[in-house]
Design a protein around this motif. Structure first.
Motif, PDB file in Angstrom:
ATOM      1  N   CYS A 161       0.852  -1.185   0.000  1.00 25.52           N
ATOM      2  CA  CYS A 161       0.000   0.000   0.000  1.00 25.52           C
ATOM      3  C   CYS A 161       0.894   1.243   0.000  1.00 25.52           C
ATOM      4  N   ALA A 218     -10.385  -1.563   3.549  1.00 25.67           N
ATOM      5  CA  ALA A 218      -9.652  -1.122   2.358  1.00 25.67           C
ATOM      6  C   ALA A 218      -8.659  -0.011   2.678  1.00 25.67           C
ATOM      7  N   GLU A 219      -8.969   0.793   3.692  1.00 24.64           N
ATOM      8  CA  GLU A 219      -8.073   1.908   3.994  1.00 24.64           C
ATOM      9  C   GLU A 219      -6.988   1.526   4.988  1.00 24.64           C
ATOM     10  N   PRO A 273      -4.951  -2.266   3.341  1.00 25.66           N
ATOM     11  CA  PRO A 273      -5.240  -2.260   1.896  1.00 25.66           C
ATOM     12  C   PRO A 273      -4.774  -3.509   1.162  1.00 25.66           C
ATOM     13  N   PHE A 278      -6.885  -6.383   1.736  1.00 26.47           N
ATOM     14  CA  PHE A 278      -8.196  -6.234   1.093  1.00 26.47           C
ATOM     15  C   PHE A 278      -8.257  -6.933  -0.266  1.00 26.47           C
ATOM     16  N   THR A 289     -16.892   4.839   3.398  1.00 26.88           N
ATOM     17  CA  THR A 289     -15.441   4.926   3.243  1.00 26.88           C
ATOM     18  C   THR A 289     -14.997   4.267   1.938  1.00 26.88           C
ATOM     19  N   ARG A 290     -13.689   4.204   1.771  1.00 25.33           N
ATOM     20  CA  ARG A 290     -13.170   3.527   0.585  1.00 25.33           C
ATOM     21  C   ARG A 290     -13.519   2.044   0.614  1.00 25.33           C
ATOM     22  N   LEU A 317      -6.781   7.047   8.008  1.00 23.12           N
ATOM     23  CA  LEU A 317      -6.783   7.205   6.554  1.00 23.12           C
ATOM     24  C   LEU A 317      -5.692   6.314   5.972  1.00 23.12           C
ATOM     25  N   THR A 318      -5.912   5.862   4.754  1.00 22.02           N
ATOM     26  CA  THR A 318      -4.903   5.025   4.097  1.00 22.02           C
ATOM     27  C   THR A 318      -3.536   5.681   4.099  1.00 22.02           C
ATOM     28  N   GLU A 319      -3.534   6.983   3.939  1.00 23.10           N
ATOM     29  CA  GLU A 319      -2.282   7.682   3.647  1.00 23.10           C
ATOM     30  C   GLU A 319      -1.441   7.962   4.886  1.00 23.10           C
TER      31      GLU A 319
END
Ligand code: MGD
Ligand code: MGD
Ligand code: SF4
Ligand code: SF4
Ligand code: SF4
Ligand code: SF4
Ligand code: SF4
Ligand code: MO
Lengths: 332, 1090, 311
Positions: free
Chosen positions: B86, B227-228, B231, B234, B255-256, B942-944
């Motif tokens: 990710c 997913a976030e 990832p 997922f 969400t994502r 958050l994913t980031e």
């Protein structure tokens, strides 16, 4: 970029309908009919589809102007040489050299890596107007230089004459190829104008060179310059008008904003220069000089106007999306 | 180059003479382009590693050239990640080699205004000196007449980002030093998982593994933003989807994960028990349960004591509640005719834990037991006696009927009222689950901290356990409960814990009792069943690993060297100890509580009251710099010059700079190899602990004080290697694995002995170094194995990937269906066989039935798949071990804007509240003053970014992706409060006020709850003022209020107000909060009632 | 050589080349490209980061945009992969490839009503599209056509790559690209864009972004094979009720001769910031040159004529 402007109630502009209210309000000057109806279209947060040209206006619009001026001046210079108009010849040769030098400086200055200027000569690419232009400049520059230097020093006149003729033969290419240069892009205003752009540019070049001739040569020798200014103005204004009519939606960019103002100024100055210099300039040296300067300024305004219009058309997704959408709709 | 060559190299020449006339291809190619080689191909070596961020545990290839890491990318051989990474994993190169990495030791003297540089050796000696001094000054031999042998003057926090070997050494050294306040992220992250899963099934880990998700027919992701936050894991949901599985996401926000789901179910934060209870009611009411599974594999048939009273009878309370202590006694909850006892520390267990008054006053004067539920990380509660069963499930007091009555009021209408979920959506979920469960089909639940971080966290997980058991989805392919854990090794830091209440392998830390020896602790004489009956072998082997030759049968194997607990010493209790001035020294080893822990202000105020603080991290996190630029310094509440805390900052080595193992979310221990040496003063935590221990032991070497024996007796002789004298992580792993009498590595925990002939640092990890081979470093590519990929790394227990997999077969041992076969009985061979390692005695026939009175493992029958449980069954109803009730019950969060629609009891009665001037609570939902905080805030990831930001806010490639703190609000809320997208908002609770940029989005939807529209506000919690990407910390808003069994904080749901504009600066910030408190009428008693 | 053929060659020279196969490479490998299936994109941005790590692309500035989760805004010299986020009040459509739920999924979102007002109903029409954009590696690539230095060139893999040792930052490629991909890096002066990891391809390695992508939204491979795969995927999605699914850039007959990197989208291209019908600018270049010739001739003769007068 700045914050997305906020309408408190509105969620973020997910599919912005950027017909741009400001611009829409100002459009439709009296007597002008809207070219296309107000466009509803979707875009990505109003972000441009294209990357706008990174060229600086001063450098590149300046280059377009100066290149045109140089190229056309070289033709005038040769004609003056051949028809015994030494002052016109000398002035135009000098002008051409100054202009082409200036344009080269602008061109190099605009490079991200100026030291790599010579990389322009790595290849010969007919598909790249800039490549062809570079080679044309290679052919033109030295001749224009030789022509001017010999005229100014009075030495090697034979060589000078040959160079003058050579420069005159290449000059029109210098003046005209820049039309292909900017039209050969995805920038809507530039690309959509590609059919007329060469004529706008050579007209503008002739008008500028004529203006230069009127400024530098006494009235007696400046007849061809006056006619060049008149002729050039006629061609430029006509071609511009045709271009606008055929352009479709992006024409808005030539009519509004900074570009619109420049284009209006260009029309006024070019017409005034041609009339004042071309008609009154026959008798009055002052009128000739003022008219000549107006023609020069008009030509510059045209190039800057077109330049800015192009940038504006690249910045607004409308000019990319709407015409393409219509094309797709038409095709299916 | 001669002229000829020069001309030939001119592209124009090549263009004219070659085929590429247009000069667009070969002719235009430059010399550099012709010589291009990827740096991956030019590397000197490729080192196998594991991503240091999250618990998915993606494989990494680390490319090294000239002693520098030049590239890190996914390892295609990994069965979990298949080469993918990710954004965080992809940013590992920048994380480890970027400019934000600190390389020098820094020192802040007491009252100092700035950092000074310090030589590493000097700093180490100074820290060792301080440990020895503080320990001596704060030593307690006894408390209230019981021997405790400990210091409350030192605490340590952090471990989930560290290697197992590092956690092992931290626990070992600090335990030897008598430090009990030892905690890591596992407390704040997933402690309730251990309680919830452990009490239900017998082990506190995810019951399955990521790759198995592909076999699910329906996947319910609830309390997780899969997913976030995971990832790469997922991808297995996407595989399932591609095979036709239905994916449902139940989350307050869209969400994502929702974007890729087939169905998004919006839910009010904190109401999952009502939702799951509704489904349980649907299943029971429609008779949709998997009868054969339920009867045989769960305690559904077991009869419950007559004395038991349900919440139905007591308006939200179970029987046995003592309003004074706010604790339940379990007596009335037990089975008919059985006394259920804890596996160990019996008296502690039955005393419960729970909120006690002294915690509020900060006076831990009495001996209390706490955090017992987590003991079930491996092994359930023990029982004495034979439970009575009614296999027809008709007896009114059988668990099945009790359950049915308990959930009868959780109707679709109630679900709608409580959760804000429309009835048809709710029923769609019910239908999907029922249709996708049974012999031919399986459904899987996936959750993470959307469930764990509530005052009812353990019970939310329990509710899913109950449901999955009723549907027969346990131990089977595509079934189970996937707990998605957090950090790279947070599972490991629970297994080999740096937790106050646990010893390695979920062995409970002993409590202070009068004259309790090892035997009393083990309670070895009582007849107990299941594998936990062998606890004596685990404990003695551990003591041998710690104290080696000094541990003998005569001295109870040094059992008295272990410091004793007297109550809760969780990280939040430690903060109070700091504020009270009793805890003076603090190690932060890879944790950032000034941002990441609930009530960040209290965390900092506690640190400001320390004598010394040691921070080990990559960069200067907020926990390292609060004394110069923390919010309290900005507001004037604290002045740098007044703060006496001495601060040491030690730069930490990254995962590429040390060898060691991480345990991923599915109990899989994966080894990462050192690629390069750390730079400057950066050192591994293994190095730090080992050498710190060496220095301390050297300083105490001549001591004959018995207090120093525990630390001097420790085995502390690890071989060192390399230019930096790095202790060998493999040697530590070998100690964790354990050795037999001959010193040879053991292969399984069944070989452990209670006579002192074996040693083992963590019994559940026994086998990870079998045959002297580092099994965690096994890397047979998944392409060369079946889907289970058993030869990739090693998973505890015994390399099993799906727990309780005996349940994948019918009672008679044959698979439930061809489609869902996993492990089955091979009659001919007389053994269990299948794709996975059977989670059952290999040779025990399904037809085996224990004789009456059988004990230990022999008491587990051939149809008892839950071998860690004392009755071999999974527990729908938990008679002991979880402190707030045998069955999950809906309570409102601590700070909720609405009243409890189900019972008169508003909140979890036994939650742990900590009233303090910096920790005020909101009025009860619906009561006067609650309207001041009308919205529900939920915090998340958050994913980031990663957690408290230490590994992402300083990393430019991640920072740019989410550059600032923001909050997510619905267009309706934005309109109502005048919030502008991209503008600023201020959020306020009784604890603090923060500002955030506003993101207006349809993804936040207002809910209809109890006849009103309820708005939820989303607030990611990654930010703090330091680093490249900055913002206020969400935890300025949260309060310290804990789940009673796990001591996890409630940060997933609390009420708040929001207003447009930036927050006030300086003093005015505190004034704003005070003003809100005044308006809401908040006092020190608000929200603290039962 | 017939006249016809000659003019065709000239046209080729003027406009676009014909990848792959030509270009003067001996024994070129098959053409490689990307199929980005946005229906499985989770918007994680691993592709953005992996690209930056591999290519040492600097960060693109820290700006909170308020545009959903997109803070990098678009492709640029410092962002060679860009993930777009689009929030729409539109039904999701069954997204799963196989059986699953066909047709429109009810998202169960509550009503779009002002707080305090009557709620009820469902905000069922909502979806969140994510899509990772990249250089299209056009069959007829305007950037490459107009590059005067030969810095941009077509590789043996049929991809379009800027050579950093050659580019002099003339900036011509920037407005030439009909997709707004390539851009000039300010402090460096040169133009940059996705190289389709030319260096990695040379060593038989997959591009960094595709390798990282957790859900295989980015698929790398031989272009022909990808086109077939994409066709199957669209049909599968449509059959499952995702009627919005469509391919973008896959068609060799489109304005750029087909993109080497093409996409499966769930809405119109412009929704994602992509041009609906891009055309390589050099398609019109022969006409332009012709007119430039005419105009230059006119200038020469016109100005010569100006000397015919008496004064
Ligand atoms: N990108 C990224 N990945 C991470 C981390 C990270 O910081 N960043 N952190 C790692 C760590 S330490 C952990 S523990 C895991 C956590 O992984 P997750 O648990 O997935 O992370 P969160 O985002 O905290 O919470 C998940 C979801 O719970 C929802 N939620 C909140 N309250 C409730 C509720 O009451 N009920 C329900 N049903 N849902 C609710 C939130 O809206 C959110 O979408 O992620 C790990 N992975
Ligand atoms: N409001 C709210 N609060 C929460 C949560 C929430 O959802 N909402 N989630 C909670 C959860 S689940 C968690 S896990 C916590 C996380 O909170 P923290 O653990 O405090 O956050 P991290 O940023 O992960 O801190 C770990 C630190 O370890 C450092 N580190 C990494 N590797 C090493 C190493 O090898 N050695 C050393 N010495 N240091 C290293 C990192 O740089 C980082 O600074 O936050 C909790 N807090
Ligand atoms: S952060 Fe987690 S999902 Fe991402 S690469 Fe690392 S281990 Fe894999
Ligand atoms: S997308 Fe733009 S930059 Fe990429 S190859 Fe096509 S024209 Fe060139
Ligand atoms: S900027 Fe560089 S790559 Fe772009 S056209 Fe000019 S030389 Fe070619
Ligand atoms: S192919 Fe390579 S250069 Fe292009 S976007 Fe992907 S990683 Fe970046
Ligand atoms: S890496 Fe894949 S899933 Fe993630 S944003 Fe990029 S294309 Fe989408
Ligand atoms: Mo976590």
């Amino acid at each position: 970029m700045t914050d997305v402007p906020a309408d408190p109630a509105a969620p973020p502009q997910r599919t912005a309908v950027t017909g741009d209210k400001r611009r829409r309000g100002r459009r439709g000057r009296r007597g002008e009919q809207a070219v296309v109806p107000d466009a509803e279209f979707t875009s990505y947060y109003g972000k441009p589809v294209l990357n706008k040209p990174t060229w600086s206006a001063r450098d590149i619009a300046g280059y377009l102007f100066l290149g045109g001026l140089a190229g056309a001046s070289s033709v005038l210079a040769a004609g003056a040489d051949l028809t015994g108009r030494p002052a016109l010849a000398k002035g135009c040769k000098t002008g051409a050299l100054v202009a082409i030098t200036g344009s080269l400086v602008a061109l190099v200055h605009d490079l991200g890596r100026p030291a790599r200027f010579l990389h322009m000569l790595r290849v010969v690419k007919p598909s790249s107007p800039m490549s062809i232009g570079s080679w044309v400049l290679v052919a033109y520059g030295p001749q224009a230089g030789l022509s001017a230097v010999t005229a100014l020093t009075g030495r090697f006149t034979g060589l000078g004459r040959a160079a003058t003729v050579g420069a005159a033969l290449v000059g029109p290419a210098v003046a005209a190829y820049t039309a292909a240069l900017i039209s050969d892009t995805a920038v809507p205003t530039w690309h959509e104008g590609h059919r007329q752009m060469p004529f706008v540019f050579v007209g503008s070049a002739a008008s500028a060179a004529g203006g230069l001739g009127m400024v530098v040569a006494p009235v007696a020798q400046a007849g061809p310059a006056r006619r060049a200014a008149l002729l050039g103005a006629a061609v430029e204004l006509t071609a511009t008008e045709v271009m606008k009519r055929r352009m479709g939606l992006p024409v808005e960019t030539l009519r509004t904003g900074r570009a619109g103002a420049l284009m209006k100024a260009a029309t006024a100055l070019t017409a005034a220069g041609a009339l004042l210099g071309g008609l009154a300039g026959r008798r009055s040296r002052t009128a000739a000089v003022v008219g000549g300067l107006a023609s020069l300024a008009g030509s510059a305004c045209t190039r800057f106007g077109i330049f800015h219009a192009g940038v504006a058309s690249a910045e607004d997704p409308k000019y990319v999306v709407v015409p393409q959408r219509e094309r797709v709709a038409g095709a299916s | 180059m001669n002229a000829r060559e020069w001309v030939r190299s001119w592209p124009v020449y090549r263009q004219l003479t070659g085929e590429d006339k247009a000069a667009k291809a070969a002719a235009a190619k430059s010399r550099r382009s012709s010589g291009l080689r990827p740096r991956t191909a030019a590397a000197d070596k490729v080192v196998k590693s594991i991503c240091p961020y999250c618990a998915v545990g993606c494989g990494q290839d680390v490319y090294v050239r000239d002693g520098e890491v030049v590239q890190i990318e996914g390892d295609p051989d990994s069965p979990v990640s298949r080469g993918r990474l990710c954004p965080k994993g992809s940013a590992s190169l920048q994380l480890t080699t970027g400019a934000s990495r600190r390389q020098k030791v820094l020192y802040r003297p007491p009252h100092g205004a700035d950092w000074e540089e310090l030589d590493l050796g000097t700093a180490m000696r100074m820290v060792a000196e301080r440990v020895v001094r503080t320990r001596r000054e704060t030593w307690q031999d006894e408390q209230d007449g019981s021997r405790v042998n400990r210091t409350m003057g030192i605490a340590s926090l952090g471990g989930a980002t560290l290697d197992n070997e590092e956690n092992y050494l931290i626990k070992k050294l600090l335990t030897g030093l008598g430090v009990v306040q030892l905690e890591n992220q596992a407390r704040v992250c997933h402690s309730s998982t251990v309680v919830g899963l452990g009490t239900s099934f017998g082990r506190g880990g995810a019951t399955t593994f990521l790759q198995d998700l592909q076999h699910a027919d329906c996947i319910v992701i609830e309390g997780s933003n899969f997913a976030e936050c995971h990832p790469v894991g997922f991808q297995w949901v996407m595989e399932a989807k591609a095979r036709g599985a239905k994916v449902i996401h139940v989350d307050p926000r869209f969400t994502r994960t929702s974007a890729l789901a087939d169905l998004h179910v919006p839910i009010r934060a904190g109401t999952d028990i009502a939702f799951l209870g509704g489904i349980i009611n649907h299943v029971l009411g429609t008779g949709s349960h998997f009868h054969e599974f339920v009867v045989n594999y769960t305690n559904a048939a077991t009869l419950v004591s007559e004395e038991f009273q349900d919440t139905e009878d007591l308006d939200g309370l179970f029987s046995g509640f003592d309003g004074e202590s706010r604790q339940y006694s379990f007596d009335t909850w037990s089975y008919e005719g059985v006394s259920v006892a804890p596996a160990s520390g019996q008296r502690d267990q039955t005393r419960g834990g729970g909120a006690d008054d002294d915690r509020r006053t900060g006076d831990s004067g009495h001996v209390r037991a706490s955090g017992r539920g987590e003991v079930h990380g491996s092994g359930g509660t023990a029982m004495e006696g034979e439970p009575q069963r009614d296999e027809t499930l008709q007896h009114p007091r059988c668990v099945f009927q009790v359950l049915k009555r308990h959930y009868a009021r959780y109707t679709p209408e109630v679900v709608e009222q409580v959760c804000g979920i429309p009835q048809d959506t709710f029923l769609e979920v019910c239908r999907d689950l029922v249709e996708n469960s049974g012999p031919e089909r399986t459904s899987e639940f996936v959750y993470a901290v959307g469930w764990t971080q509530h005052t009812t966290g353990s019970q939310m997980i329990r509710a899913a356990c109950v449901l999955q058991l009723l549907l027969g989805n346990m131990g089977r392919p595509g079934g189970g409960i996937q707990a998605l854990r957090g950090h790279a090794s947070i599972q490991g830091s629970s297994d080999i814990p740096t937790l106050f209440n646990l010893l390695p392998g979920y062995i409970p830390m002993p409590y202070a009792h009068h004259q309790q020896g090892l035997a009393g602790y083990l309670d070895a004489d009582s007849a107990r069943k299941g594998f936990w009956a062998n606890m004596d072998t685990y404990v003695v082997s551990l003591l041998k690993a710690y104290w080696g030759d000094a541990a003998t049968a005569d001295n109870d194997f040094c059992f008295d060297h272990l410091p004793r607990l007297t109550g809760s010493h969780s990280t939040y209790d430690t903060v109070l100890e700091q504020l009270a001035g009793r805890c003076k020294g603090y190690f932060l080893m890879g944790e950032n509580p000034a941002v990441g822990s609930a009530n960040a202000k209290m965390q900092r105020m506690g640190m400001a009251n320390l004598e010394w603080l040691v921070v080990r991290d990559f960069s200067l996190t907020e926990s390292a710099t609060w004394w110069r630029d923390g919010p309290e310094v900005e507001s004037g509440e604290l002045a740098t010059a007044d703060i006496g805390t001495e601060v040491f900052f030690f730069p930490a080595a990254a995962h590429t700079e040390k060898s060691g193992s991480f345990t991923n979310t599915n109990r899989m221990v994966q080894w990462h190899h050192q690629a390069v040496e750390p730079k400057g003063d950066a050192r591994s935590d293994l190095w730090f602990m080992y050498h710190l221990g060496r220095l301390i032991r050297a300083e105490l070497a001549d001591s004959d004080d018995p207090r120093d024996r525990p630390v001097l007796d420790l085995t502390w002789d690890y071989p060192t290697e390399g230019p930096l004298d790095e202790p060998s992580a493999e040697a530590v792993l070998a100690e964790i694995n354990g050795r037999g009498a001959d010193g040879a590595p053991l292969t399984a925990y069944t070989e452990l002995k209670a006579d002192g002939s074996t040693s083992c640092g963590c019994w559940i990890y026994c086998g990870v170094y079998a045959d002297g081979v580092n099994q965690a470093a096994r890397r047979k590519p998944h392409t060369e194995q079946d889907w289970v990929a058993r030869e990739w790394a090693w998973a505890w227990p015994a390399n099993r990937r799906i727990l309780y997999n005996r349940a994948s077969a019918r009672p008679d041992g044959s698979p439930w269906s061809e489609r869902k076969k996993l492990v089955w009985w091979d009659e001919a061979a007389g053994e269990w066989t299948g794709y996975d390692v059977p989670d059952f005695e290999k040779g025990k026939s399904p037809h085996y039935r224990p004789e009456s009175g059988a004990s230990g493992v022999a008491a587990i029958s051939g149809i008892d798949p839950f071998i860690m449980q004392s009755d071999g069954k999974a527990w729908l109803y938990v008679p002991a071990g979880i402190l707030d009730g045998p069955m999950p019950t809906h309570y409102e969060p601590q700070d909720s804007p609405v009243p409890n629609a189900l019972y008169g009891q508003q909140r979890n009665p036994s939650r742990l509240a900590y009233p303090h001037e910096h920790n005020r609570y909101h009025p009860d939902g619906g009561s006067l003053g609650s309207e001041v905080f009308p919205y529900v805030v939920t915090t998340y990831r958050l994913t980031e970014h990663f957690t408290a930001g230490g590994m992402s806010r300083w990393t430019p490639y991640l920072a740019e992706l989410q550059p600032e703190l923001f909050c997510e609000v619905s267009p309706e809320l934005a309109a109502r409060e005048g919030l502008a997208n991209g503008g600023w908002a201020t959020l306020v609770t009784a604890r603090g006020a923060i500002e955030a940029r506003v993101l207006v989005t349809d993804r936040m939807a207002p809910l209809r709850v109890q006849g009103r529209v309820l708005e939820q506000i989303g607030l990611p919690y990654h930010w703090g003022p330091n680093g490249l990407s900055t913002g206020d910390a969400a935890n300025e808003l949260s309060s310290i209020v804990l789940d009673p069994s796990a001591h996890i904080q409630e940060v997933k749901a609390f009420s708040a107000d929001i207003r447009p504009g930036r927050r006030p600066r300086g003093r005015a910030r505190a004034d704003l909060v005070a003003d809100y408190q005044r308006r809401a009428g908040i006092t020190d008693r608000t929200g603290t009632g039962v | 050589m017939s006249v016809d053929h000659e003019s065709m060659d000239l046209r080729d020279l003027l406009t676009s080349d014909d990848p792959p196969g030509s270009g003067g490479y001996a024994d070129p490998p098959p053409r490689y490209g990307f199929f980005t299936d946005t229906s499985v994109c989770i918007g994680c941005k691993a592709c953005e980061v992996a690209c930056k790590e591999w290519n040492h692309v600097p960060d693109d500035g820290l700006v909170f945009t308020g545009m959903s989760y997109d803070n990098t805004q678009g492709l640029s010299a410092d962002t060679w992969r860009h993930v777009a986020f689009i929030e729409q009040r539109k039904p999701l459509g069954g997204q799963s490839g196989a059986a699953g739920t066909a047709g429109t999924a009810d998202l169960g979102m509550p009503a779009f009503a002002k707080p305090g007002e009557q709620g009820g109903g469902a905000r069922s029409e909502f979806r969140w599209l994510m899509s990772s954009d990249v250089c299209k590696h056009c069959t007829h690539a305007a950037c490459l056509d107009v590059c005067p230095t030969g810095s941009l060139f077509r590789t043996e893999f049929g991809t379009v790559v800027v050579q950093e040792d050659i580019c002099n930052g003339c900036g011509y490629c920037v407005p030439a690209c009909p997709y707004g991909v390539i851009d000039q890096r300010e402090d460096d002066g040169r133009a940059w864009k996705c190289t389709l990891c030319y260096d990695r391809l040379g060593a038989g390695q997959e591009p960094a972004c595709a390798k990282a992508c957790p859900t295989d939204s980015i698929q790398f491979g031989e272009l022909d094979e990808l086109r077939e795969r994409a066709g199957r995927r669209v049909e599968q999605l449509r059959a499952a009720g995702v009627t919005d699914a469509r391919l973008y850039g896959h068609d060799p007959d489109d304005g750029v001769g087909g993109a080497g990197a093409f996409f499966l989208l769930l809405d119109e291209p412009e929704v994602y910031g992509l041009p609906p019908d891009p055309v390589v600018t050099t398609r019109d270049l022969p006409a332009m040159w012709k007119r430039v010739g005419v105009a230059a001739g006119a200038l020469l003769t016109g100005l010569a004529a100006a000397f015919l007068g008496r004064s």
